[in-house]
Design a protein around this motif. Structure first.
Motif, PDB file in Angstrom:
ATOM      1  N   GLY A 135       0.819  -1.207   0.000  1.00 14.73           N
ATOM      2  CA  GLY A 135       0.000   0.000   0.000  1.00 14.73           C
ATOM      3  C   GLY A 135       0.853   1.256   0.000  1.00 14.73           C
ATOM      4  N   HIS A 136       0.209   2.422   0.088  1.00 12.75           N
ATOM      5  CA  HIS A 136       0.970   3.670   0.116  1.00 12.75           C
ATOM      6  C   HIS A 136       0.232   4.730   0.914  1.00 12.75           C
ATOM      7  CE1 HIS A 136      -1.582   4.276  -3.584  1.00 12.75           C
ATOM      8  NE2 HIS A 136      -1.822   5.413  -2.947  1.00 12.75           N
ATOM      9  N   GLU A 137       0.982   5.747   1.330  1.00 12.79           N
ATOM     10  CA  GLU A 137       0.422   6.884   2.036  1.00 12.79           C
ATOM     11  C   GLU A 137       0.008   7.958   1.028  1.00 12.79           C
ATOM     12  OE1 GLU A 137      -0.285   6.957   5.069  1.00 12.79           O
ATOM     13  OE2 GLU A 137       1.007   5.514   6.094  1.00 12.79           O
ATOM     14  N   LYS A 138      -0.885   8.815   1.438  1.00 18.98           N
ATOM     15  CA  LYS A 138      -1.306   9.929   0.593  1.00 18.98           C
ATOM     16  C   LYS A 138      -0.093  10.811   0.275  1.00 18.98           C
ATOM     17  CE  LYS A 138      -4.474  13.876   0.460  1.00 18.98           C
ATOM     18  NZ  LYS A 138      -5.534  14.629   1.195  1.00 18.98           N
ATOM     19  N   GLY A 139       0.087  11.118  -1.019  1.00 15.69           N
ATOM     20  CA  GLY A 139       1.196  11.967  -1.435  1.00 15.69           C
ATOM     21  C   GLY A 139       2.505  11.231  -1.600  1.00 15.69           C
ATOM     22  N   ALA A 140       2.485   9.901  -1.500  1.00  8.73           N
ATOM     23  CA  ALA A 140       3.731   9.137  -1.618  1.00  8.73           C
ATOM     24  C   ALA A 140       4.355   9.269  -2.998  1.00  8.73           C
ATOM     25  CB  ALA A 140       3.470   7.670  -1.296  1.00  8.73           C
ATOM     26  N   PHE A 141       3.529   9.473  -4.018  1.00  6.11           N
ATOM     27  CA  PHE A 141       4.002   9.663  -5.382  1.00  6.11           C
ATOM     28  C   PHE A 141       2.915  10.401  -6.160  1.00  6.11           C
ATOM     29  CE2 PHE A 141       2.394   5.362  -4.734  1.00  6.11           C
ATOM     30  CZ  PHE A 141       1.305   5.333  -5.599  1.00  6.11           C
ATOM     31  N   THR A 142       3.231  10.806  -7.359  1.00  2.00           N
ATOM     32  CA  THR A 142       2.273  11.537  -8.190  1.00  2.00           C
ATOM     33  C   THR A 142       1.033  10.675  -8.440  1.00  2.00           C
ATOM     34  OG1 THR A 142       4.075  12.688  -9.298  1.00  2.00           O
ATOM     35  CG2 THR A 142       1.921  12.731 -10.374  1.00  2.00           C
ATOM     36  N   GLY A 143      -0.115  11.218  -8.102  1.00  2.00           N
ATOM     37  CA  GLY A 143      -1.364  10.474  -8.288  1.00  2.00           C
ATOM     38  C   GLY A 143      -1.845   9.771  -7.039  1.00  2.00           C
ATOM     39  N   ALA A 144      -1.011   9.772  -5.987  1.00  5.61           N
ATOM     40  CA  ALA A 144      -1.417   9.135  -4.724  1.00  5.61           C
ATOM     41  C   ALA A 144      -2.265  10.118  -3.928  1.00  5.61           C
ATOM     42  CB  ALA A 144      -0.182   8.704  -3.922  1.00  5.61           C
ATOM     43  N   ASP A 145      -3.537  10.225  -4.308  1.00  7.76           N
ATOM     44  CA  ASP A 145      -4.430  11.226  -3.713  1.00  7.76           C
ATOM     45  C   ASP A 145      -4.975  10.810  -2.350  1.00  7.76           C
ATOM     46  OD1 ASP A 145      -4.139  12.803  -5.991  1.00  7.76           O
ATOM     47  OD2 ASP A 145      -5.741  11.723  -7.029  1.00  7.76           O
ATOM     48  N   SER A 146      -4.833   9.541  -2.027  1.00  9.86           N
ATOM     49  CA  SER A 146      -5.338   9.072  -0.735  1.00  9.86           C
ATOM     50  C   SER A 146      -4.529   7.860  -0.284  1.00  9.86           C
ATOM     51  CB  SER A 146      -6.823   8.699  -0.827  1.00  9.86           C
ATOM     52  OG  SER A 146      -7.011   7.667  -1.785  1.00  9.86           O
ATOM     53  N   ARG A 147      -4.662   7.513   0.969  1.00 10.23           N
ATOM     54  CA  ARG A 147      -3.963   6.340   1.501  1.00 10.23           C
ATOM     55  C   ARG A 147      -4.587   5.065   0.925  1.00 10.23           C
ATOM     56  NH1 ARG A 147      -4.011   5.554   7.857  1.00 10.23           N
ATOM     57  NH2 ARG A 147      -2.235   6.990   7.754  1.00 10.23           N
ATOM     58  N   VAL A 148      -3.769   4.111   0.573  1.00  7.06           N
ATOM     59  CA  VAL A 148      -4.231   2.812   0.066  1.00  7.06           C
ATOM     60  C   VAL A 148      -3.638   1.710   0.928  1.00  7.06           C
ATOM     61  CG1 VAL A 148      -4.116   1.169  -1.848  1.00  7.06           C
ATOM     62  CG2 VAL A 148      -4.584   3.579  -2.314  1.00  7.06           C
ATOM     63  N   ILE A 149      -4.494   0.812   1.390  1.00  9.67           N
ATOM     64  CA  ILE A 149      -4.061  -0.311   2.225  1.00  9.67           C
ATOM     65  C   ILE A 149      -3.603  -1.458   1.338  1.00  9.67           C
ATOM     66  CG2 ILE A 149      -4.749  -1.941   4.023  1.00  9.67           C
ATOM     67  CD1 ILE A 149      -4.712   0.977   4.905  1.00  9.67           C
ATOM     68  N   GLY A 206       6.018   5.519   1.168  1.00 11.85           N
ATOM     69  CA  GLY A 206       5.868   6.894   1.618  1.00 11.85           C
ATOM     70  C   GLY A 206       5.632   7.008   3.114  1.00 11.85           C
ATOM     71  N   GLY A 207       5.541   5.863   3.798  1.00  6.83           N
ATOM     72  CA  GLY A 207       5.329   5.869   5.243  1.00  6.83           C
ATOM     73  C   GLY A 207       6.606   5.588   6.004  1.00  6.83           C
ATOM     74  N   LYS A 208       6.549   5.743   7.308  1.00  2.00           N
ATOM     75  CA  LYS A 208       7.713   5.507   8.162  1.00  2.00           C
ATOM     76  C   LYS A 208       7.448   4.448   9.228  1.00  2.00           C
ATOM     77  CE  LYS A 208       9.407  10.286   7.724  1.00  2.00           C
ATOM     78  NZ  LYS A 208       9.725  11.544   8.457  1.00  2.00           N
ATOM     79  N   ASP A 209       6.223   4.393   9.692  1.00  2.00           N
ATOM     80  CA  ASP A 209       5.905   3.510  10.813  1.00  2.00           C
ATOM     81  C   ASP A 209       5.579   2.096  10.334  1.00  2.00           C
ATOM     82  OD1 ASP A 209       6.148   5.676  12.543  1.00  2.00           O
ATOM     83  OD2 ASP A 209       4.050   6.259  12.223  1.00  2.00           O
ATOM     84  N   PRO A 210       6.224   1.081  10.931  1.00  2.00           N
ATOM     85  CA  PRO A 210       5.892  -0.312  10.595  1.00  2.00           C
ATOM     86  C   PRO A 210       4.504  -0.687  11.112  1.00  2.00           C
ATOM     87  CG  PRO A 210       7.466  -0.238  12.402  1.00  2.00           C
ATOM     88  CD  PRO A 210       7.305   1.168  11.930  1.00  2.00           C
ATOM     89  N   ILE A 211       3.790  -1.464  10.347  1.00  2.00           N
ATOM     90  CA  ILE A 211       2.436  -1.882  10.696  1.00  2.00           C
ATOM     91  C   ILE A 211       2.418  -3.401  10.842  1.00  2.00           C
ATOM     92  CG2 ILE A 211       0.017  -1.912   9.961  1.00  2.00           C
ATOM     93  CD1 ILE A 211       0.856   0.558   8.169  1.00  2.00           C
ATOM     94  N   LYS A 212       2.127  -3.873  12.038  1.00  2.00           N
ATOM     95  CA  LYS A 212       2.094  -5.307  12.293  1.00  2.00           C
ATOM     96  C   LYS A 212       0.887  -5.944  11.610  1.00  2.00           C
ATOM     97  CE  LYS A 212       5.658  -5.868  15.106  1.00  2.00           C
ATOM     98  NZ  LYS A 212       6.766  -6.816  14.803  1.00  2.00           N
ATOM     99  N   PHE A 213       1.032  -7.175  11.180  1.00  2.00           N
ATOM    100  CA  PHE A 213      -0.098  -7.912  10.621  1.00  2.00           C
ATOM    101  C   PHE A 213      -0.003  -9.377  11.038  1.00  2.00           C
ATOM    102  CE2 PHE A 213       3.192  -8.715   7.516  1.00  2.00           C
ATOM    103  CZ  PHE A 213       2.970 -10.031   7.123  1.00  2.00           C
ATOM    104  N   ASP A 214      -1.134 -10.034  11.050  1.00  2.00           N
ATOM    105  CA  ASP A 214      -1.202 -11.464  11.377  1.00  2.00           C
ATOM    106  C   ASP A 214      -2.014 -12.144  10.289  1.00  2.00           C
ATOM    107  OD1 ASP A 214      -1.457 -14.001  12.497  1.00  2.00           O
ATOM    108  OD2 ASP A 214      -3.197 -13.408  13.695  1.00  2.00           O
ATOM    109  N   ALA A 215      -1.324 -12.749   9.331  1.00  2.00           N
ATOM    110  CA  ALA A 215      -2.012 -13.420   8.231  1.00  2.00           C
ATOM    111  C   ALA A 215      -1.323 -14.732   7.917  1.00  2.00           C
ATOM    112  CB  ALA A 215      -2.036 -12.533   6.989  1.00  2.00           C
ATOM    113  N   ARG A 216      -2.109 -15.745   7.661  1.00  2.00           N
ATOM    114  CA  ARG A 216      -1.554 -17.032   7.254  1.00  2.00           C
ATOM    115  C   ARG A 216      -1.135 -16.935   5.792  1.00  2.00           C
ATOM    116  NH1 ARG A 216      -4.006 -22.494   7.953  1.00  2.00           N
ATOM    117  NH2 ARG A 216      -2.240 -23.910   7.786  1.00  2.00           N
ATOM    118  N   LEU A 217       0.048 -17.451   5.468  1.00  2.00           N
ATOM    119  CA  LEU A 217       0.561 -17.385   4.104  1.00  2.00           C
ATOM    120  C   LEU A 217       0.365 -18.721   3.388  1.00  2.00           C
ATOM    121  CD1 LEU A 217       2.217 -15.856   1.885  1.00  2.00           C
ATOM    122  CD2 LEU A 217       4.252 -16.955   2.871  1.00  2.00           C
ATOM    123  N   ILE A 218      -0.280 -18.640   2.217  1.00  2.00           N
ATOM    124  CA  ILE A 218      -0.375 -19.802   1.322  1.00  2.00           C
ATOM    125  C   ILE A 218       0.162 -19.359  -0.028  1.00  2.00           C
ATOM    126  CG2 ILE A 218      -1.870 -21.500   0.225  1.00  2.00           C
ATOM    127  CD1 ILE A 218      -3.839 -21.199   2.468  1.00  2.00           C
TER     128      ILE A 218
END
Length: 452
Positions: free
Chosen positions: A217-231, A271-283
């Motif tokens: 994903g990306h943060e708002k303003g991370a690059f040209t056209g990044a008008d909003s945060r995307v998960i 475009g972000g700095k803070d790490p975001i933890k996740f818990d997902a099973r990988l297949i």
């Protein structure tokens, strides 16, 4: 939904009867009127869909009765009807889970009517969601989604069952069309994570320059056209399962980033700095042999050992024996149901043709062939001629079974004879053989049929 059962708890009999009469104008409502909290509690076994509760009752306060009802059924919608217009009381009830707070006045009937309509709509949505969940669980139960009784498939079922008891990574290998995503979904929807997201990502379908954005994903303003945060997909799969299909297609540079994510169990949006933890099973899944890709230098060895987990190898359809007939019946029944047709069966000749064909496109090709055959067939029976195999795979068809050269030659001649509408001269020229060879073959077949 069936009739909506509504409990009215109101000690003012005149007011209570007025509300009951007003609500009873809707034939879908079944109204039960009580004058005390005790009566209401004693009748909770009737399982009301909605409770409308007077705040000031003679035997118990509204807040205490509210708590008792929630202890019995925490999901039941409760509407508070009160003579008090105290904002703080209303806010406290709403914070505690009340569906609505209505003040007694000349408009109470209309407000209550609209409130119940909204609750009814929510109940309908909840019922539909629950129904979809049940259907989804049935759809991806092993019995429904993975058809097969062959020994090789029994080994697959054993591996799948083992995958359900832990959160170990799972890697699925098999030819294109063998059902890798179906197996991944079966694992997810039969595991403890079934109520959380199943997020599928096809590595081969995403340009390599976009994969990092898809993953993280990306943060708002991370690059040209990044008008909003995307998960990103990993965040979307939090609590559930992320399925990375065709993992062998992942670019080497991105493989190192994926390895770090899997090791740390966290992502950083572009475009972000803070790490975001996740818990997902990988297949993961691939039609390529990952171990061979490691040897060739196309796949990182450390990532290979990180994702391999519990390996499940799906056999091609040609190695599954009579499973092909079970799957054929399954797809016929599915097509009949979806298109509201009368029953369709396979003729014996059609069965023989299916069993002999190698299905290089595996289950996906079989379904395509069966769907077309269901459309082409007459009188509810699929004949051998209704089974149309792809021309790109015809050369494999002749080499599937171990036969003598004479038998292979006969099959090839008959194939082209049929393709040329039984034109012997045209077939002879095409195969560069004498006409007598074809006539002798036709005669031998006719003699054989006469003996039978």
């Amino acid at each position: 939904m069936n009739a909506i059962k509504i409990f009215l708890v109101e000690d003012d009999m005149f007011f209570g009867e007025t509300l009951k009469y007003h609500l009873s104008l809707n034939p879908d409502y079944e109204i039960h009127l009580f004058t005390s909290g005790k009566e209401c509690i004693e009748k909770m076994h009737l399982k009301p869909n909605i409770v409308c509760l007077d705040f000031g009752l003679p035997d118990i306060t509204g807040d205490k009765l509210f708590k008792k009802i929630k202890e019995i059924n925490n999901t039941i919608p409760i509407v508070i009807i009160s003579g008090q217009d105290d904002i703080e009381v209303a806010v406290n009830f709403l914070k505690s889970g009340a569906s609505d707070y209505i003040v007694k006045n000349n408009h109470t009937k209309e407000i209550l009517w609209n409130s119940i309509l909204k609750i009814k709509e929510n109940l309908k949505l909840i019922s539909e969601i629950q129904d979809l969940k049940e259907k989804l669980e049935q759809k991806f139960s092993f019995e429904k989604s993975i058809v097969g009784q062959s020994e090789v498939m029994k080994e697959v079922f054993t591996k799948i069952n083992k995958a359900l008891t832990t959160n170990i990574n799972v890697s699925i290998n098999g030819e294109t069309g063998t059902g890798k995503e179906v197996v991944a979904k079966a694992i997810h929807f039969n595991s403890d994570r079934k109520n959380k997201p199943f997020v599928a990502v096809n590595m081969a379908a995403i340009p390599k320059e976009l994969i990092e954005n898809e993953f993280f994903g990306h943060e708002k303003g991370a690059f040209t056209g990044a008008d909003s945060r995307v998960i990103g997909k990993f965040e979307q799969a939090n609590g559930g399962t992320i399925f990375l299909d065709e993992i062998a297609e992942l670019d080497l540079n991105l493989q190192s980033k994926l390895l770090r994510v899997l090791q740390e169990r966290e992502v950083i949006r572009i475009g972000g700095k803070d790490p975001i933890k996740f818990d997902a099973r990988l297949i993961t899944a691939s039609h390529k042999n990952l171990a061979e890709e490691v040897k060739k230098g196309n796949f990182r060895e450390d990532l290979y050992y990180r994702i391999i987990g519990l390996p499940i190898v799906l056999p091609p359809l040609r190695e599954r024996g009579n499973d092909v007939l079970l799957l054929s019946k399954h797809f016929i029944d599915l097509f009949v149901k979806e298109n509201k047709l009368k029953a369709i069966v396979l003729s014996n000749e059609a069965k023989q043709k299916i069993v002999k064909y190698p299905f290089p496109g595996n289950i996906r090709e079989l379904k395509s062939v069966i769907d077309l055959a269901c459309v082409l067939c007459n009188d509810g029976e699929i004949s051998a001629d209704d089974l149309v195999f792809s021309s790109i795979n015809e050369t494999n068809y002749f080499m599937h079974e171990e036969k003598t050269l004479r038998e292979h030659t006969s099959e090839i001649i008959l194939h082209y004879l049929k393709k040329n509408n039984n034109d012997v001269l045209k077939t002879a020229k095409k195969l560069d053989i004498g006409k007598s060879t074809i006539y002798n073959l036709i005669q031998s077949i006719e003699d054989k049929n006469k003996k039978i």
